[in-house]
Write a protein that holds these residues in place. Structure first.
Motif, short mmCIF file in Angstrom:
data_model
loop_
_atom_site.label_atom_id
_atom_site.label_comp_id
_atom_site.label_asym_id
_atom_site.label_seq_id
_atom_site.Cartn_x
_atom_site.Cartn_y
_atom_site.Cartn_z
N THR A 1 26.97 30.91 67.52
CA THR A 1 26.58 30.47 66.19
C THR A 1 27.67 29.53 65.70
O THR A 1 28.85 29.87 65.69
CB THR A 1 26.44 31.66 65.22
OG1 THR A 1 25.47 32.57 65.75
CG2 THR A 1 25.99 31.18 63.84
N VAL A 2 27.24 28.33 65.32
CA VAL A 2 28.15 27.26 64.91
C VAL A 2 28.03 27.05 63.40
O VAL A 2 26.94 27.19 62.84
CB VAL A 2 27.80 25.96 65.67
CG1 VAL A 2 28.66 24.80 65.22
CG2 VAL A 2 27.91 26.17 67.17
N ASP A 3 29.13 26.69 62.78
CA ASP A 3 29.10 26.30 61.37
C ASP A 3 28.16 25.10 61.25
O ASP A 3 28.42 24.06 61.87
CB ASP A 3 30.51 25.93 60.93
CG ASP A 3 30.58 25.38 59.51
OD1 ASP A 3 29.54 25.34 58.81
OD2 ASP A 3 31.69 24.98 59.11
N PRO A 4 27.06 25.22 60.51
CA PRO A 4 26.08 24.13 60.44
C PRO A 4 26.67 22.79 59.98
O PRO A 4 26.22 21.73 60.42
CB PRO A 4 25.04 24.63 59.43
CG PRO A 4 25.20 26.11 59.41
CD PRO A 4 26.65 26.38 59.72
N VAL A 5 27.69 22.83 59.15
CA VAL A 5 28.31 21.61 58.66
C VAL A 5 29.00 20.86 59.81
O VAL A 5 29.11 19.64 59.80
CB VAL A 5 29.32 21.93 57.53
CG1 VAL A 5 30.11 20.71 57.11
CG2 VAL A 5 28.60 22.56 56.35
N GLN A 6 29.42 21.60 60.83
CA GLN A 6 30.17 21.01 61.95
C GLN A 6 29.32 20.89 63.22
O GLN A 6 29.85 20.63 64.30
CB GLN A 6 31.41 21.86 62.23
CG GLN A 6 32.35 21.95 61.03
CD GLN A 6 33.57 22.74 61.36
OE1 GLN A 6 34.42 22.27 62.10
NE2 GLN A 6 33.67 23.95 60.80
N VAL B 1 33.06 27.53 65.68
CA VAL B 1 32.26 28.65 66.17
C VAL B 1 32.44 29.85 65.25
O VAL B 1 33.55 30.34 65.05
CB VAL B 1 32.66 29.00 67.62
CG1 VAL B 1 31.95 30.26 68.09
CG2 VAL B 1 32.34 27.83 68.55
N LYS B 2 31.31 30.32 64.72
CA LYS B 2 31.33 31.50 63.84
C LYS B 2 31.20 32.79 64.64
O LYS B 2 31.72 33.82 64.25
CB LYS B 2 30.23 31.38 62.80
CG LYS B 2 30.44 30.20 61.84
CD LYS B 2 29.25 29.90 60.99
CE LYS B 2 28.96 30.98 60.00
NZ LYS B 2 27.86 30.65 59.08
N SER B 3 30.45 32.73 65.76
CA SER B 3 30.33 33.91 66.61
C SER B 3 30.02 33.47 68.04
O SER B 3 29.44 32.41 68.26
CB SER B 3 29.24 34.87 66.11
OG SER B 3 27.96 34.30 66.28
N LEU B 4 30.46 34.31 68.98
CA LEU B 4 30.26 34.04 70.40
C LEU B 4 29.98 35.36 71.10
O LEU B 4 30.72 36.33 70.94
CB LEU B 4 31.51 33.40 71.00
CG LEU B 4 31.58 33.30 72.52
CD1 LEU B 4 30.49 32.38 73.07
CD2 LEU B 4 32.96 32.81 72.96
N GLU B 5 28.87 35.39 71.84
CA GLU B 5 28.54 36.56 72.66
C GLU B 5 28.31 36.06 74.08
O GLU B 5 27.51 35.16 74.31
CB GLU B 5 27.28 37.24 72.14
CG GLU B 5 26.88 38.46 72.93
CD GLU B 5 25.60 39.12 72.43
OE1 GLU B 5 25.24 40.16 73.01
OE2 GLU B 5 24.96 38.61 71.50
N LEU B 6 29.04 36.64 75.04
CA LEU B 6 28.90 36.28 76.44
C LEU B 6 28.19 37.41 77.17
O LEU B 6 28.60 38.57 77.08
CB LEU B 6 30.27 36.03 77.08
CG LEU B 6 31.10 34.92 76.42
CD1 LEU B 6 32.49 34.86 77.04
CD2 LEU B 6 30.40 33.58 76.54
N ILE B 7 27.12 37.06 77.89
CA ILE B 7 26.31 38.05 78.58
C ILE B 7 26.22 37.65 80.05
O ILE B 7 25.65 36.61 80.38
CB ILE B 7 24.90 38.13 77.97
CG1 ILE B 7 24.97 38.37 76.46
CG2 ILE B 7 24.07 39.20 78.69
CD1 ILE B 7 23.66 38.09 75.75
#
Length: 127
Positions: free
Chosen positions: A36-41, A110-116
């Motif tokens: 999830t990315v900061d929409p402004v960036q 980056v607001k959140s990162l999930e690696l699967i």
């Protein structure tokens, strides 16, 4: 929303070849990154991601595939399918200057990162 992203990734995975996963496929490292990315960036993030992916695929023989997709309803939700020849190729990749540049560039975007980590269980592809 998550179901849509996983459906899209399933279609991408199925685009590789016809049949069951081979022994070669099973040695590969396959990962899904949910970001999830900061929409402004978002524009700056997409540029940094594209640069990193392009360089990695061009320069690193062990980086086999990157697919980056954005949720149509919320483009700040990005899912990346990464395929490496093996675990060693991935470990080498994260030590490269271009990957380190990407991580430093996007750190505050980056607001959140999930690696699967996933296993390929079947593949299909049009030739």
């Amino acid at each position: 929303m998550k179901a849509k992203l996983f459906s899209a990734l399933a279609l991408i995975l199925m685009s590789f070849s016809v049949g069951k996963a081979t022994a070669q496929d099973k040695g590969q490292m396959v990962r899904i990154a949910k970001i999830t990315v900061d929409p402004v960036q978002l524009e700056a993030y997409n540029a940094a991601l594209t640069e990193q992916m392009t360089i990695a695929v061009k320069l690193e023989p062990g980086v086999l595939t990157y697919y980056a997709v954005a949720d149509k309803d919320n483009p700040a939700n990005i899912t990346i399918l990464e395929i490496y020849a093996n675990e060693a190729a991935y470990q080498s990749h994260i030590q490269t200057p271009h990957f380190k540049k990407y991580k430093a560039t996007v750190e505050k975007m980056v607001k959140s990162l999930e690696l699967i980590n996933v296993d390929v269980i079947g593949i299909a592809k049009k030739d």
